[in-house]
Structure formats: structure tokens, C-alpha cells
Motif scaffolding. Sequence first.
Motif, PDB file in Angstrom:
ATOM      1  N   SER A  64       0.842  -1.178   0.000  1.00 41.16           N
ATOM      2  CA  SER A  64       0.000   0.000   0.000  1.00 41.16           C
ATOM      3  C   SER A  64       0.884   1.236   0.000  1.00 41.16           C
ATOM      4  O   SER A  64       2.092   1.151   0.231  1.00 41.16           O
ATOM      5  CB  SER A  64      -0.903   0.011   1.246  1.00 41.16           C
ATOM      6  N   ASN A  65       0.259   2.387  -0.254  1.00 37.05           N
ATOM      7  CA  ASN A  65       0.966   3.658  -0.101  1.00 37.05           C
ATOM      8  C   ASN A  65       0.386   4.463   1.052  1.00 37.05           C
ATOM      9  O   ASN A  65       0.489   5.686   1.095  1.00 37.05           O
ATOM     10  CB  ASN A  65       0.920   4.479  -1.393  1.00 37.05           C
ATOM     11  N   LYS A 103     -12.783  -0.351  -7.840  1.00 41.58           N
ATOM     12  CA  LYS A 103     -12.998  -0.428  -6.402  1.00 41.58           C
ATOM     13  C   LYS A 103     -14.438  -0.849  -6.125  1.00 41.58           C
ATOM     14  O   LYS A 103     -15.356  -0.532  -6.878  1.00 41.58           O
ATOM     15  CB  LYS A 103     -12.746   0.929  -5.741  1.00 41.58           C
ATOM     16  N   VAL A 148       2.847   2.067  -7.223  1.00 39.24           N
ATOM     17  CA  VAL A 148       2.410   3.207  -6.422  1.00 39.24           C
ATOM     18  C   VAL A 148       2.932   3.123  -4.991  1.00 39.24           C
ATOM     19  O   VAL A 148       3.109   4.138  -4.316  1.00 39.24           O
ATOM     20  CB  VAL A 148       0.864   3.292  -6.424  1.00 39.24           C
ATOM     21  N   TRP A 149       3.173   1.899  -4.505  1.00 40.71           N
ATOM     22  CA  TRP A 149       3.675   1.729  -3.134  1.00 40.71           C
ATOM     23  C   TRP A 149       5.140   2.140  -2.989  1.00 40.71           C
ATOM     24  O   TRP A 149       5.624   2.303  -1.881  1.00 40.71           O
ATOM     25  CB  TRP A 149       3.509   0.271  -2.697  1.00 40.71           C
ATOM     26  N   HIS A 169      -8.326   4.534   4.248  1.00 38.78           N
ATOM     27  CA  HIS A 169      -7.326   4.785   3.199  1.00 38.78           C
ATOM     28  C   HIS A 169      -7.983   4.503   1.852  1.00 38.78           C
ATOM     29  O   HIS A 169      -8.367   3.364   1.565  1.00 38.78           O
ATOM     30  CB  HIS A 169      -6.112   3.871   3.406  1.00 38.78           C
ATOM     31  N   GLU A 170      -8.092   5.526   1.007  1.00 33.07           N
ATOM     32  CA  GLU A 170      -8.807   5.372  -0.263  1.00 33.07           C
ATOM     33  C   GLU A 170      -7.878   5.333  -1.464  1.00 33.07           C
ATOM     34  O   GLU A 170      -8.337   5.389  -2.599  1.00 33.07           O
ATOM     35  CB  GLU A 170      -9.836   6.502  -0.415  1.00 33.07           C
ATOM     36  N   ASP A 171      -6.576   5.217  -1.196  1.00 32.65           N
ATOM     37  CA  ASP A 171      -5.620   5.158  -2.298  1.00 32.65           C
ATOM     38  C   ASP A 171      -5.178   3.704  -2.494  1.00 32.65           C
ATOM     39  O   ASP A 171      -5.913   2.778  -2.170  1.00 32.65           O
ATOM     40  CB  ASP A 171      -4.434   6.088  -1.999  1.00 32.65           C
ATOM     41  N   PHE A 172      -3.966   3.502  -2.975  1.00 28.90           N
ATOM     42  CA  PHE A 172      -3.534   2.167  -3.405  1.00 28.90           C
ATOM     43  C   PHE A 172      -3.420   1.175  -2.247  1.00 28.90           C
ATOM     44  O   PHE A 172      -2.872   1.484  -1.188  1.00 28.90           O
ATOM     45  CB  PHE A 172      -2.184   2.260  -4.113  1.00 28.90           C
TER      46      PHE A 172
END
Length: 257
Positions: A131-132, A178, A251-252, A225-228
Motif C-alpha cells: 500500500s501507499n 474499487k 504506487v507503493w 485509506h482510499e488510495d492504493f
Amino acid sequence: MKVVILAGGSGTRLAEETDIIPKPMVEIGGKPILWHIMKHYAYFGFNEFTIALGYKGEIIKDFFMKYHFLSSNFTVNIKSGEITEHSEIENDWTVHLVDTGFETMTGGRVKRLAKWLKDDTFMLTYGDGLSNVNLKDLLKFHRSHGKLATVTAIRPPARFGEIVFNGDNVIKFAEKPKIEESWISGGFFVLEPEVLNYISGDDSVWEHEVLEILAEEGQLMAYRHEDFWQCMDNIRELRYLRKLWNEGKAVWKLWED
């Protein structure tokens, strides 16, 4: 602050890789996914790791025992055996490698680390998810609410691509859409030492008994957390993560080479 990484499972759904090595040692871009996870934590200044070992744990031990020299440039005097190093290792990590049993469940593995964790707040995640998530913001959120546990909540990607139609015309295709209606645990926990009292023993499953009880008692908060975020449960997901890395879309990867 210590970071606990659960790295003891057998990874049966990724048997193509895990018949030979433990799941956290499966490589993305030539490095184990475990290394990627640790680089993520280190980017935010968390450099002390306690790794809960189980299935093929000796392979993870071997990796870290050899890491220093295999990451260095050095000269060997063949006659004397003297070794002279010529470079510094960029990763200033302390890594505790702890056998927590072959059959031990996830909660039990955390319980077995009690003497390593002492009485301090600690972080916890799995050895198969990337994750990022901003870990400093996560910790700040945890400290703001005063509860015993924080879980990072994520919107899971669908397992298959999504097609949106207008009649028979495809107007949208998303490879990894998603699921907007639900949230799931993405790992990346922050925990107070008192959570260890909620774990009965080796058969305790972190995701079920422990988190459920914490939630019932109002001691579990969610950091959204709504990103990667992407786990590596099967060969399809492994190929997806490798594809992202190879295409420069990892992305992480927050750190610089």
C-alpha cells in the motif's frame, strides 16, 4: 516503535511459488515482497522490525543473515581471506527474527511476540500486502482517539474487470475497479500492548476472535485509506503487482533508489 510483520503462513493459494519459499519471500522486481513492505515502513522512519516466522522461516533468516554482504561491494584477499567493504548499506534496519510455530494462528503469532514488544505501542501488518498508506498519519490518528487498536480500512478492488454498457457499447472498462459500498481490513494496524490480553493462545485468529472482541468493546477504530492497496493472495495478484513494477507504476514505491 517496533513493526511486527506476520510472515509465518504457508500461502497455499500461491503454491506455484510457495512450494519452495515462504510467501513473504516471493519476489517483485527482484526483491521479496517482505523487503518492499519494510521499505515502506522505513520511508516513514520506522526501522525496527519483529518478523513472526513459521513456514520455511529458515529461508527468511538466511536472507537477512546474508543481506549485508550480498548488498555490498567488497574485495576479498584470496590468500588471507580478508574482506574489505567498499560501500555502505542504505537500509539502517534492526530486524528481530522470531520463530512463532508452524501451525500457530495469526493471533497466536502476535501473542508469542509479547516479550519482544514489552509495554510499547507497536505496528502490525501482514507479509503479503502492499500500500501507499501514510504511516505517520495513521499513527497520528491512532494517538488522537485513545483506543487500543486502529485498523487501516480500504475499499477492496474487484477480483475481475468491470464493464459499463450503453446498450451493447462498452463505455467504460476498469481492470481493477474499487468496490464502493464496502470497507475491509487492509492490515497496517497500530496497537497498544493491552491488545495482547485479548489473545488466548496459539489457536487464536487475529482477524476473527481478537478484532471482533475489540470492536464489540469499542476499542477498535478505523483509519480510512482510499488510495492504493493490493494483497498478494494468488498468482493473478502476483502477476498484477509485477506488472505494475515492471511498467514503473508501483504506487507503493515511495522511496528513492
